[in-house]
Structure formats: C-alpha cells, structure tokens
Design a protein around this motif. Sequence first.
Motif, PDB file in Angstrom:
ATOM      1  N   GLU A 183       0.441   5.761   0.520  1.00 40.35           N
ATOM      2  CA  GLU A 183      -0.383   5.505   1.699  1.00 40.35           C
ATOM      3  C   GLU A 183      -1.369   4.370   1.439  1.00 40.35           C
ATOM      4  O   GLU A 183      -1.567   3.507   2.288  1.00 40.35           O
ATOM      5  N   LEU A 184      -1.963   4.382   0.250  1.00 36.66           N
ATOM      6  CA  LEU A 184      -2.923   3.338  -0.098  1.00 36.66           C
ATOM      7  C   LEU A 184      -2.229   1.981  -0.227  1.00 36.66           C
ATOM      8  O   LEU A 184      -2.711   0.976   0.295  1.00 36.66           O
ATOM      9  N   ASP A 185      -1.086   1.961  -0.901  1.00 34.55           N
ATOM     10  CA  ASP A 185      -0.342   0.709  -1.054  1.00 34.55           C
ATOM     11  C   ASP A 185       0.082   0.132   0.299  1.00 34.55           C
ATOM     12  O   ASP A 185       0.077  -1.081   0.497  1.00 34.55           O
ATOM     13  N   ALA A 186       0.417   1.003   1.247  1.00 36.14           N
ATOM     14  CA  ALA A 186       0.855   0.555   2.573  1.00 36.14           C
ATOM     15  C   ALA A 186      -0.262  -0.184   3.309  1.00 36.14           C
ATOM     16  O   ALA A 186       0.011  -1.069   4.122  1.00 36.14           O
ATOM     17  N   LEU A 187      -1.519   0.149   3.011  1.00 34.87           N
ATOM     18  CA  LEU A 187      -2.649  -0.521   3.663  1.00 34.87           C
ATOM     19  C   LEU A 187      -2.805  -1.969   3.198  1.00 34.87           C
ATOM     20  O   LEU A 187      -3.399  -2.778   3.898  1.00 34.87           O
ATOM     21  N   PHE A 188      -2.282  -2.279   2.011  1.00 31.88           N
ATOM     22  CA  PHE A 188      -2.455  -3.621   1.442  1.00 31.88           C
ATOM     23  C   PHE A 188      -1.207  -4.494   1.586  1.00 31.88           C
ATOM     24  O   PHE A 188      -1.182  -5.610   1.099  1.00 31.88           O
ATOM     25  N   ARG A 189      -0.210  -3.998   2.246  1.00 37.61           N
ATOM     26  CA  ARG A 189       1.005  -4.787   2.460  1.00 37.61           C
ATOM     27  C   ARG A 189       0.823  -5.761   3.616  1.00 37.61           C
ATOM     28  O   ARG A 189      -0.068  -5.622   4.432  1.00 37.61           O
ATOM     29  N   LYS A 190       1.698  -6.755   3.682  1.00 39.80           N
ATOM     30  CA  LYS A 190       1.686  -7.703   4.794  1.00 39.80           C
ATOM     31  C   LYS A 190       2.192  -6.990   6.050  1.00 39.80           C
ATOM     32  O   LYS A 190       3.057  -6.113   5.957  1.00 39.80           O
ATOM     33  N   PRO A 191       1.680  -7.394   7.209  1.00 43.55           N
ATOM     34  CA  PRO A 191       2.065  -6.706   8.451  1.00 43.55           C
ATOM     35  C   PRO A 191       3.575  -6.703   8.728  1.00 43.55           C
ATOM     36  O   PRO A 191       4.081  -5.768   9.339  1.00 43.55           O
ATOM     37  N   GLU A 192       4.265  -7.713   8.271  1.00 50.47           N
ATOM     38  CA  GLU A 192       5.705  -7.753   8.541  1.00 50.47           C
ATOM     39  C   GLU A 192       6.517  -6.887   7.570  1.00 50.47           C
ATOM     40  O   GLU A 192       7.721  -6.693   7.773  1.00 50.47           O
ATOM     41  N   HIS A 193       5.900  -6.334   6.535  1.00 49.20           N
ATOM     42  CA  HIS A 193       6.593  -5.468   5.580  1.00 49.20           C
ATOM     43  C   HIS A 193       6.942  -4.145   6.266  1.00 49.20           C
ATOM     44  O   HIS A 193       6.172  -3.627   7.065  1.00 49.20           O
ATOM     45  N   ARG A 194       8.091  -3.586   5.944  1.00 44.56           N
ATOM     46  CA  ARG A 194       8.532  -2.368   6.626  1.00 44.56           C
ATOM     47  C   ARG A 194       7.652  -1.162   6.311  1.00 44.56           C
ATOM     48  O   ARG A 194       7.595  -0.215   7.084  1.00 44.56           O
ATOM     49  N   ASN A 195       6.944  -1.170   5.178  1.00 45.86           N
ATOM     50  CA  ASN A 195       6.081  -0.051   4.809  1.00 45.86           C
ATOM     51  C   ASN A 195       4.606  -0.302   5.115  1.00 45.86           C
ATOM     52  O   ASN A 195       3.745   0.459   4.674  1.00 45.86           O
ATOM     53  N   TYR A 196       4.317  -1.354   5.865  1.00 49.84           N
ATOM     54  CA  TYR A 196       2.937  -1.665   6.242  1.00 49.84           C
ATOM     55  C   TYR A 196       2.363  -0.543   7.098  1.00 49.84           C
ATOM     56  O   TYR A 196       3.050   0.045   7.934  1.00 49.84           O
ATOM     57  N   ARG A 197       1.083  -0.256   6.880  1.00 47.71           N
ATOM     58  CA  ARG A 197       0.385   0.735   7.705  1.00 47.71           C
ATOM     59  C   ARG A 197      -0.956   0.147   8.115  1.00 47.71           C
ATOM     60  O   ARG A 197      -1.709  -0.344   7.266  1.00 47.71           O
ATOM     61  N   ALA A 198      -1.257   0.201   9.389  1.00 45.69           N
ATOM     62  CA  ALA A 198      -2.533  -0.310   9.878  1.00 45.69           C
ATOM     63  C   ALA A 198      -3.652   0.626   9.432  1.00 45.69           C
ATOM     64  O   ALA A 198      -3.506   1.845   9.460  1.00 45.69           O
TER      65      ALA A 198
END
Length: 153
Positions: free
Chosen positions: A118-133
């Motif tokens: 969950e934490l890693d998903a917050l730091f991904r780029k918006p176009e990444h499939r595991n991105y979380r706002a």
Amino acid sequence: MKTNELLRHLRKILALNEQGMTEILATGAFTADPELVRNWLRQDNEPGFEPCPELVVAHFIEGLIISRRGPRQDGTAAPVTPLGNNQILKKLRIAFNLQGEDMHALFESTGQPLSKQELDALFRKPEHRNYRACSDATLRRFLQGLTERFRPR
C-alpha cells in the motif's frame, strides 16, 4: 487537503513562528511577509483568514527540502508546480529523510498502519498499474505521525 490546513500541520511539526515560515518560503524562492503568513495560518472562520494558493505550499515544501537537506547537487532549482497529495507525501519524505521503515512506523503510530504494498503504491507514477492515489485522510495520518515523532507530548 486544503493548503491552509497543510501549512498549519507543517508549522506545528517544525515548531515555527510566522518569521520562520517566511524564511523557509524565501528559501523556496517565494517572498511573503509574516502578516500574510499569519492570515494563511488562521482557521477558516477567523477574521483575517486568507486562502493559501497551491503554489505557495509547493514553494514552502521546496524551501523545506533545501533548508533540511541542502540545495540540489546540480545547483538547479526544482520546478515548482501545484502538488497533489502523492507528490506532497513524496516531497515530505525527502525533506524529513524518511526510509520505508520510518514511513511504516509513522503510519503505525497513528493506529492505522499501511502494508508495504500500500505504501509503495502511493509513490508510484500515476500511469503505473499499481498506483494508488493518496487520500486526504492518509496524508493527515502521515502528518499526525510526523507530529508525534518531531513534537512528542
């Protein structure tokens, strides 16, 4: 998250007065007088309240990074654009020099831990499939954890 609320949280974490806030803003290439900063820090229903522009928060966070970590190695200034919650989270992580374990500890201290994924998903780029706002509630919990760490009762 409202920009005025974010500034109030950061002021509390850093234990700054209006003059200290203006100095960090100046480090981030924005000039404001202490009276204007005081008006931004007021509650919505207080007389003299002024809404804080999003760019001011971006300049403040950039100034915070520079004041705590020093200028960039290449000597250039970071471009200042309005920030979303994910970008604010990322830049505050940089400013306070937090590692993954530190981030987990901060969220755990608020009673609502985030998993590594969950934490890693917050730091991904918006176009990444595991991105979380990053929601306003998540950002508030992070700021609460920072407050507890830097301003223990």
